[in-house]
Motif scaffolding. Structure first.
Motif, mmCIF file in Angstrom:
data_model
loop_
_atom_site.group_PDB
_atom_site.id
_atom_site.type_symbol
_atom_site.label_atom_id
_atom_site.label_comp_id
_atom_site.label_asym_id
_atom_site.label_seq_id
_atom_site.Cartn_x
_atom_site.Cartn_y
_atom_site.Cartn_z
ATOM 1 N N SER A 20 0.830 -1.196 0.000
ATOM 2 C CA SER A 20 0.000 0.000 0.000
ATOM 3 C C SER A 20 0.873 1.258 0.000
ATOM 4 O O SER A 20 0.636 2.197 -0.771
ATOM 5 C CB SER A 20 -0.918 -0.017 1.224
ATOM 6 O OG SER A 20 -1.731 1.119 1.239
ATOM 7 N N TYR A 60 -6.689 4.683 -4.003
ATOM 8 C CA TYR A 60 -5.850 4.166 -2.927
ATOM 9 C C TYR A 60 -6.313 2.776 -2.502
ATOM 10 O O TYR A 60 -7.508 2.513 -2.361
ATOM 11 C CB TYR A 60 -5.912 5.126 -1.730
ATOM 12 C CG TYR A 60 -5.157 4.666 -0.516
ATOM 13 C CD1 TYR A 60 -3.770 4.712 -0.493
ATOM 14 C CD2 TYR A 60 -5.828 4.171 0.599
ATOM 15 C CE1 TYR A 60 -3.065 4.288 0.622
ATOM 16 C CE2 TYR A 60 -5.131 3.746 1.716
ATOM 17 C CZ TYR A 60 -3.748 3.801 1.720
ATOM 18 O OH TYR A 60 -3.053 3.374 2.824
ATOM 19 N N ASP A 85 -5.728 0.182 0.577
ATOM 20 C CA ASP A 85 -5.161 0.062 1.916
ATOM 21 C C ASP A 85 -4.671 -1.373 2.160
ATOM 22 O O ASP A 85 -4.743 -2.236 1.279
ATOM 23 C CB ASP A 85 -6.161 0.503 2.983
ATOM 24 C CG ASP A 85 -7.412 -0.364 3.037
ATOM 25 O OD1 ASP A 85 -7.470 -1.428 2.385
ATOM 26 O OD2 ASP A 85 -8.354 0.032 3.748
ATOM 27 N N GLU A 86 -4.168 -1.602 3.358
ATOM 28 C CA GLU A 86 -3.614 -2.911 3.712
ATOM 29 C C GLU A 86 -4.642 -4.023 3.507
ATOM 30 O O GLU A 86 -4.337 -5.067 2.919
ATOM 31 C CB GLU A 86 -3.141 -2.887 5.168
ATOM 32 C CG GLU A 86 -2.530 -4.185 5.637
ATOM 33 C CD GLU A 86 -2.006 -4.099 7.070
ATOM 34 O OE1 GLU A 86 -1.537 -5.145 7.561
ATOM 35 O OE2 GLU A 86 -2.064 -3.023 7.703
ATOM 36 N N PHE A 121 -5.133 -4.789 -0.171
ATOM 37 C CA PHE A 121 -4.047 -5.593 -0.740
ATOM 38 C C PHE A 121 -4.108 -7.031 -0.248
ATOM 39 O O PHE A 121 -3.799 -7.959 -0.996
ATOM 40 C CB PHE A 121 -2.682 -4.969 -0.455
ATOM 41 C CG PHE A 121 -2.211 -4.076 -1.567
ATOM 42 C CD1 PHE A 121 -1.802 -4.592 -2.782
ATOM 43 C CD2 PHE A 121 -2.201 -2.698 -1.394
ATOM 44 C CE1 PHE A 121 -1.389 -3.767 -3.817
ATOM 45 C CE2 PHE A 121 -1.783 -1.863 -2.423
ATOM 46 C CZ PHE A 121 -1.383 -2.394 -3.634
#
Length: 180
Positions: free
Chosen positions: A29, A50, A52-53, A56
């Protein structure tokens, strides 16, 4: 799909190319966000779309379990320096192809990381009976275009005035493909 890790040493830099793991999600990220801000070669302005963790982690799990996807990372001294992904689908009419994308932190340009991520992806595609790989690249990204051509990709189309960059000008996107 998971692949066997491979070590590289180029210009006194040692790195490992391996399949992405869920533990890489936070770093991926952050690396993706940084890469998006380093040049205008990517599709996104820094912070757009975007992931985020958690996002992903979902992508890595999906790709690890899939026969038509592969997610690779380049690791330098335990840190992520770049990544690539091939994404396919299971629709009968297009299940023979995958789309390739890559990102490498600018600090690691010139070490063959992008090219080796591509070569590992090509090897995976060949081993898994993927007939075609596709990608898109901004016309001003001459080094990437040269690398893709050196690995057998050809320009198959041009999207005119496809990207609007910070200089206020519009640029073309090249659609490239490689038949396996």
């Amino acid at each position: 799909m998971i692949v066997k890790p491979r070590e590289y040493a180029i210009h006194n830099l040692q790195y490992l190319i391996r399949s992405a793991e869920c533990k890489d999600a936070k770093a991926l990220s952050e690396v993706r966000l940084q890469i998006d801000g380093e040049t205008e070669y990517m599709d996104r302005v820094q912070g757009e779309a975007y992931i985020d963790e958690e996002g992903f982690q979902k992508i890595i799990k999906k790709d690890s379990d899939s026969l038509t996807n592969i997610f690779l990372v380049a690791e330098v001294k335990g840190a992520i320096a770049g990544f690539s992904r091939c994404e396919g689908n299971e629709l009968k009419r297009s299940s023979h192809k995958v789309e390739f994308g890559v990102g490498v932190l600018m600090a690691y340009w010139g070490y063959g990381i992008g090219k080796n991520l591509l070569k590992e992806s090509i090897s995976w595609a060949d081993s898994n009976h993927i007939r075609k790989m596709t990608l898109s690249v901004l016309e001003t990204n001459e080094k990437a275009i040269s690398m893709y051509k050196s690995c057998g990709f050809k320009v198959e189309g041009i999207l005119q005035n496809d990207k609007w960059l910070s200089d206020g000008e519009y640029y073309n996107t090249l659609l490239m493909g490689s038949l396996r």
